[in-house]
Motif scaffolding. Structure first.
Motif, PDB file in Angstrom:
ATOM      1  N   HIS A 193      -2.231  18.481   5.602  1.00 21.54           N
ATOM      2  CA  HIS A 193      -1.790  17.071   5.494  1.00 21.54           C
ATOM      3  C   HIS A 193      -1.410  16.509   6.872  1.00 21.54           C
ATOM      4  N   VAL A 232       1.685   5.280   4.594  1.00 20.26           N
ATOM      5  CA  VAL A 232       1.002   4.371   3.668  1.00 20.26           C
ATOM      6  C   VAL A 232       1.411   4.682   2.229  1.00 20.26           C
ATOM      7  N   GLY A 233       1.453   5.982   1.901  1.00 23.26           N
ATOM      8  CA  GLY A 233       1.762   6.392   0.528  1.00 23.26           C
ATOM      9  C   GLY A 233       3.202   6.058   0.170  1.00 23.26           C
TER      10      GLY A 233
HETATM   11  O1  LIG Z   1       0.842   7.727   5.358  1.00 24.36           O
HETATM   12  C1  LIG Z   1       0.745   8.537   4.421  1.00 24.36           C
HETATM   13  O2  LIG Z   1       0.728   8.191   3.227  1.00 24.36           O
HETATM   14  C2  LIG Z   1       0.631   9.966   4.711  1.00 24.36           C
HETATM   15  O3  LIG Z   1       0.312  10.736   3.858  1.00 24.36           O
HETATM   16  C3  LIG Z   1       0.890  10.401   6.100  1.00 24.36           C
HETATM   17  O4  LIG Z   1       1.307  11.700   6.176  1.00 24.36           O
END
Ligand SMILES: O=C(O)C(=O)CO
Ligand SMILES: NC(=O)C1=CN([C@@H]2O[C@H](COP(=O)(O)OP(=O)(O)OC[C@H]3O[C@@H](n4cnc5c(N)ncnc54)[C@H](OP(=O)(O)O)[C@@H]3O)[C@@H](O)[C@H]2O)C=CC1
Length: 329
Positions: free
Chosen positions: A293, A76-77
């Motif tokens: 994480h 997602v990030g």
């Molecule tokens: O999906 C994301 O942004 C994460 O941090 C997954 O590790």
């Protein structure tokens, strides 16, 4: 055609879906910490990039890849990607929105429960054969049930919604703050109430961060934020470490301004032994509990995300508009 994959090769191959595009494209792998020079030497002529959501991709690299059409975050990030340069070059930056919402929500709730029950301390004392101390400590501090807590979600996107859905059966009161208030139907659907940030900080028993890192949110959880929280409250961070000022959190724990914190994300990543948050005084070191994480990285997430990512890359390479574009193109 060529795709540059920035991240862990073994993990990537393990979850590779069976799609035609994979048989037609050349894959080049670089680890998360590869330098600009290494990335360019490996794949200056790549048509696409697939990138671990916490890896960095500079404008310097993007500018020197003339065939690049899409940068696909594997999560997602996308805060490590120079989205503005990509936009200027007409390159899509996309994420796999929502694919790990349930997973991260579960991790946030796990951290909440683990803190409320002092699970780390309890496990240690039990193993040391000091059961009475566990009970005395917990009796002294009081054990709260999630159902007794007011929980404040900061950011009300996919993960916060998944958390609200999962928290509802615990019978807690769920408040949220987002820079855009959700429509009333959504508030009703998720049984949440909107509250202004300042009020929420001083009202809630647990504050859980679910917003992205932006210039507005970097260091948002600072000394003032923490000193406005209840002294019995907990902070949960499954978003990004950069949102929290480490020194301010250290001080707040040591000075008893908040009771504890549960952190899936810590700045900087990867965490090193000298990080101040890992070096709390002995008597309060278990007031912060960590997970490395892993909130988003379940097996089902990888399957879902890789399937989506490859078809999104294929769409862009076929000259069509991909989904979940995050750089305003
Ligand atoms: O999906 C994301 O942004 C994460 O941090 C997954 O590790
Ligand atoms: N621990 C892990 O493994 C994982 C961590 N994450 C992190 O969690 C974050 C949230 O993920 P997700 O819910 O899927 O993302 P979403 O984009 O669905 O939700 C984020 C929400 O935060 C809002 N927001 C943006 N800026 C602010 C602000 N200044 N104050 C309050 N709210 C704000 C957004 O509003 P708007 O849409 O209007 O910008 C949006 O509603 C990600 O950005 C990522 O950093 C994500 C996945 C895995």
């Amino acid at each position: 055609m060529k795709i540059l994959i920035i991240g862990n090769e073994d993990r990537y191959r393990k979850y590779m879906p069976d799609l035609e595009i994979i048989r037609q494209i050349t894959m080049v792998f670089c680890p998360r910490g590869a330098s600009d020079e290494e990335l360019l030497a490996a794949a200056r002529d790549a048509d696409a990039i697939s990138i671990d959501p916490i890896a960095r991709l500079s404008g310097n690299v993007i500018r020197q890849m003339p065939k690049l059409k899409i940068i696909q975050s594997e999560g997602v990030g996308f805060n490590g990607i120079d989205c503005q340069t990509a936009k200027e070059k007409g390159i899509f930056v996309c994420n796999c929105k929502g694919a790990n919402a349930g997973a991260v929500a579960e991790q946030a709730i796990l951290l909440m429960l683990a803190l409320l029950r002092s699970i780390i301390t309890g496990d240690r004392l039990e193993r040391e054969g000091r059961q009475m101390e566990v009970k005395e400590r917990l009796m002294y501090e009081g054990i709260a049930e999630l159902g007794d807590c007011k929980i404040g979600l900061i950011g009300f996107g996919d993960i916060a919604k998944a958390a609200a859905k999962r928290l509802l059966p615990f019978e807690c009161e769920i408040l949220y703050y987002d820079k855009n208030r959700a429509p009333q139907e959504l508030e009703e659907e998720y049984h949440v109430s909107y509250m202004e940030l300042d009020k929420m900080i001083s009202t809630c028993d647990i504050i859980s961060l679910h917003c992205p890192v932006t210039p507005e949110t970097v260091g948002m959880v600072n000394a003032e934020f923490l000193s406005n929280m209840k002294t019995t409250a907990y902070l949960i961070n499954t978003a990004r470490g950069d949102i929290v000022d480490n020194q301010a959190l250290y001080d707040a724990i040591v000075m008893g301004k908040i009771r504890g914190a549960g952190l899936d994300t810590v700045y900087p990543e990867p965490t090193t032994k000298d990080n101040i948050l890992l070096n709390l005084p002995e008597e309060c070191k278990e007031r912060i509990i960590f997970s490395p994480h892993i909130g988003g990285i379940t097996t089902s997430f990888f399957r879902r995300a890789h399937l989506f990512n490859w078809s999104n890359v294929e769409t862009a390479l076929n000259g069509k508009r991909p989904q979940h574009i995050v750089n305003g193109l």
